[in-house]
Design an enzyme around this catalytic site. Structure first.
Site, PDB file in Angstrom:
ATOM      1  N   LYS A 199       0.818  -1.215   0.000  1.00 20.42           N
ATOM      2  CA  LYS A 199       0.000   0.000   0.000  1.00 20.42           C
ATOM      3  C   LYS A 199       0.850   1.263   0.000  1.00 20.42           C
ATOM      4  CE  LYS A 199      -4.471  -1.473   1.614  1.00 20.42           C
ATOM      5  NZ  LYS A 199      -5.527  -1.353   2.606  1.00 20.42           N
ATOM      6  N   LYS A 259      -5.313 -10.020  -6.967  1.00 20.18           N
ATOM      7  CA  LYS A 259      -6.480 -10.160  -6.092  1.00 20.18           C
ATOM      8  C   LYS A 259      -7.582  -9.178  -6.505  1.00 20.18           C
ATOM      9  CE  LYS A 259      -6.187  -8.060  -2.107  1.00 20.18           C
ATOM     10  NZ  LYS A 259      -5.932  -7.584  -0.751  1.00 20.18           N
ATOM     11  N   LYS A 305     -10.817  -3.480  -3.828  1.00 18.30           N
ATOM     12  CA  LYS A 305     -11.639  -2.265  -3.861  1.00 18.30           C
ATOM     13  C   LYS A 305     -10.926  -1.137  -4.588  1.00 18.30           C
ATOM     14  CE  LYS A 305     -13.407  -3.227   0.796  1.00 18.30           C
ATOM     15  NZ  LYS A 305     -12.973  -3.028   2.181  1.00 18.30           N
TER      16      LYS A 305
HETATM   17  P1  TYM Z   1     -10.972  -5.528   3.946  1.00 20.51           P
HETATM   18  O1  TYM Z   1     -11.954  -4.444   4.219  1.00 20.51           O
HETATM   19  O2  TYM Z   1      -9.900  -5.254   2.940  1.00 20.51           O
HETATM   20  O3  TYM Z   1     -11.721  -6.832   3.469  1.00 20.51           O
HETATM   21  C1  TYM Z   1     -12.789  -7.383   4.191  1.00 20.51           C
HETATM   22  C2  TYM Z   1     -12.723  -8.904   4.148  1.00 20.51           C
HETATM   23  O4  TYM Z   1     -12.766  -9.352   2.785  1.00 20.51           O
HETATM   24  C3  TYM Z   1     -11.690 -10.245   2.541  1.00 20.51           C
HETATM   25  N1  TYM Z   1     -11.260 -10.076   1.140  1.00 20.51           N
HETATM   26  C4  TYM Z   1     -11.219 -11.071   0.244  1.00 20.51           C
HETATM   27  N2  TYM Z   1     -11.535 -12.376   0.333  1.00 20.51           N
HETATM   28  C5  TYM Z   1     -11.401 -13.127  -0.782  1.00 20.51           C
HETATM   29  N3  TYM Z   1     -10.973 -12.625  -1.978  1.00 20.51           N
HETATM   30  C6  TYM Z   1     -10.645 -11.322  -2.109  1.00 20.51           C
HETATM   31  N4  TYM Z   1     -10.232 -10.842  -3.281  1.00 20.51           N
HETATM   32  C7  TYM Z   1     -10.760 -10.481  -0.965  1.00 20.51           C
HETATM   33  N5  TYM Z   1     -10.534  -9.164  -0.742  1.00 20.51           N
HETATM   34  C8  TYM Z   1     -10.839  -8.943   0.551  1.00 20.51           C
HETATM   35  C9  TYM Z   1     -10.601  -9.805   3.505  1.00 20.51           C
HETATM   36  O5  TYM Z   1      -9.659 -10.841   3.741  1.00 20.51           O
HETATM   37  C10 TYM Z   1     -11.407  -9.454   4.739  1.00 20.51           C
HETATM   38  O6  TYM Z   1     -11.699 -10.623   5.489  1.00 20.51           O
HETATM   39  N6  TYM Z   1      -7.763  -5.410   7.755  1.00 20.51           N
HETATM   40  C11 TYM Z   1      -9.091  -5.869   7.359  1.00 20.51           C
HETATM   41  C12 TYM Z   1     -10.214  -5.307   8.216  1.00 20.51           C
HETATM   42  C13 TYM Z   1     -10.043  -5.522   9.691  1.00 20.51           C
HETATM   43  C14 TYM Z   1     -10.191  -6.763  10.365  1.00 20.51           C
HETATM   44  C15 TYM Z   1      -9.989  -6.466  11.762  1.00 20.51           C
HETATM   45  C16 TYM Z   1     -10.468  -8.063   9.945  1.00 20.51           C
HETATM   46  C17 TYM Z   1      -9.755  -4.578  10.629  1.00 20.51           C
HETATM   47  N7  TYM Z   1      -9.731  -5.128  11.863  1.00 20.51           N
HETATM   48  C18 TYM Z   1     -10.033  -7.469  12.723  1.00 20.51           C
HETATM   49  C19 TYM Z   1     -10.525  -9.065  10.926  1.00 20.51           C
HETATM   50  C20 TYM Z   1     -10.311  -8.765  12.284  1.00 20.51           C
HETATM   51  C21 TYM Z   1      -9.327  -5.417   5.930  1.00 20.51           C
HETATM   52  O7  TYM Z   1      -8.721  -4.484   5.447  1.00 20.51           O
HETATM   53  O8  TYM Z   1     -10.330  -6.049   5.312  1.00 20.51           O
END
Ligand code: TYM
Length: 348
Positions: free
Chosen positions: A115, A207, A210
């Protein structure tokens, strides 16, 4: 060994463009876990501002993720749904974890490197410290299980390292305060199913994300039936027909991805999909995939639109969830303060 009551926590960033990867890799798992666990699902707005967010869009996106949770089948009454910034204990515990985690640990985080890219010096301090806030999200509820996609694995390993170091460094104080031999659980990541890593529709080696500049790289949760069908039709493929078994997907990233998406949407395995569609041309398979995706996703988009028409209702769901989250988190942070040696004044 101290026993911890089993509890699920997970979070999603309100950074717009919520997509099929988020839905299949995370949100559908959240829905499933409700049957067997107490669950806490959080819209992590504090994580979102580690990169610039327009304030009005951030507020809209926070309500949109909440609407997606509910539309997908999360029950905010039986479980807890809230946005992170409403529970101050996340930030308080994150500071303590900043003092437990080591620079070297954070320096290894691949997501930060990706990032921040070439502009590392210009990245926010928050983006660097992102994983300590994430550890705090989980551990302020002493959550034992965290369903996530594959990309979060390294962050969850760090959360375990932080918990272990805290338990170790403060071991004597933890025991003296009556918390047994460990204050925090070593949380288990749950990264399973056919959709832990959904790839871009434009490039099977990247991947689905967003932040991809191409809208055609992802199906979003707000896409209507026409948009879904168009994006599936335009998805990149190779010229060969589909293989008849999973081995035949090796070295064919785009084919593998589309079959994986189909399997996840149909709640079956890739082998079953290939049993039905092996030998088909992509033109035919894409029609079937588009039909399935529309059948599964369009009702969610419609329910999200209905919910988003009443933002006051969404805000009341978040307020109620935050109140219940706060009472659990407050207990933890009070105990952590005692363990660390922070004096908590009580009025005479
Ligand atoms: P975020 O907002 O990027 O994504 C949310 C969830 O979606 C999953 N994900 C995917 N799964 C499969 N294929 C993909 N292409 C894909 N893109 C995203 C992510 O693995 C995630 O589960 N850091 C985290 C948010 C967070 C969090 C936490 C998660 C903050 N605190 C505590 C668990 C526990 C994040 O940026 O997710």
């Amino acid at each position: 060994m101290t026993r911890f009551a089993s509890r699920v926590f997970s979070g999603v960033q309100p950074t717009g463009n919520l997509h099929l990867g988020n839905y299949l890799g995370a949100i559908t798992r959240f829905v499933e876990m409700q049957k067997t666990h107490n669950c806490i699902y959080c819209v992590v707005d504090m994580h979102a501002i580690t990169v610039w967010q327009d304030p009005a869009e951030l507020a809209h996106n926070t309500r949109e993720v909440t609407a997606a949770f509910i539309a997908a089948g999360i029950d905010p009454q039986a479980h807890i749904v809230f946005n992170q910034s409403q529970v101050a204990a996340h930030a308080e515990l994150a500071w303590i974890f900043n003092c437990v985690a080591r620079m070297g640990w954070l320096n290894r985080m691949t997501q930060f490197k990706e990032k921040a890219g070439k502009y590392r010096e210009n990245a926010s301090v928050g983006l660097f410290a992102y994983p300590t806030l994430m550890a705090s999200d989980i551990l302020v509820y002493r959550a034992t299980h965290v369903p996530v996609g594959e990309d979060q694995k390294q962050h969850l390993e760090l959360a375990r390292d932080i918990a272990a170091k805290f338990n170790h460094d403060y071991g004597k104080s933890i025991a003296d305060h009556g918390f047994g031999d460990a204050f925090f659980p070593l949380t288990e990541p749950l990264i399973t199913g056919p959709a832990t890593r959904i790839m871009s529709l434009r490039d099977g080696t990247k991947k689905m994300s967003k932040s991809d500049p191409s809208d055609y790289s992802r199906i979003t949760l707000t896409d209507d039936a026409d948009a879904i069908a168009l994006k599936v039709r335009k998805a990149r493929t190779d010229p060969e027909p589909l293989p008849s078994d999973v081995d035949g997907l090796k070295g064919r990233a785009e084919a593998d991805n589309l079959v994986g998406i189909y399997a996840a949407l149909a709640e079956t395995g890739k082998a079953d999909v290939l049993r039905d569609h092996g030998g088909s041309q992509f033109s035919a398979f894409k029609l079937a995939l588009a039909e399935l995706a529309v059948a599964r996703m369009a009702p969610i988009a419609e329910e999200m639109r209905r919910l988003l028409a009443d933002p006051a209702h969404i805000d009341s769901v978040l307020a109620d969830g935050a109140e219940r989250a706060r009472s659990i988190a407050q207990d933890t942070i009070d105990s952590v303060k005692d363990v660390v040696g922070f004096v908590r004044g009580r009025s005479a």
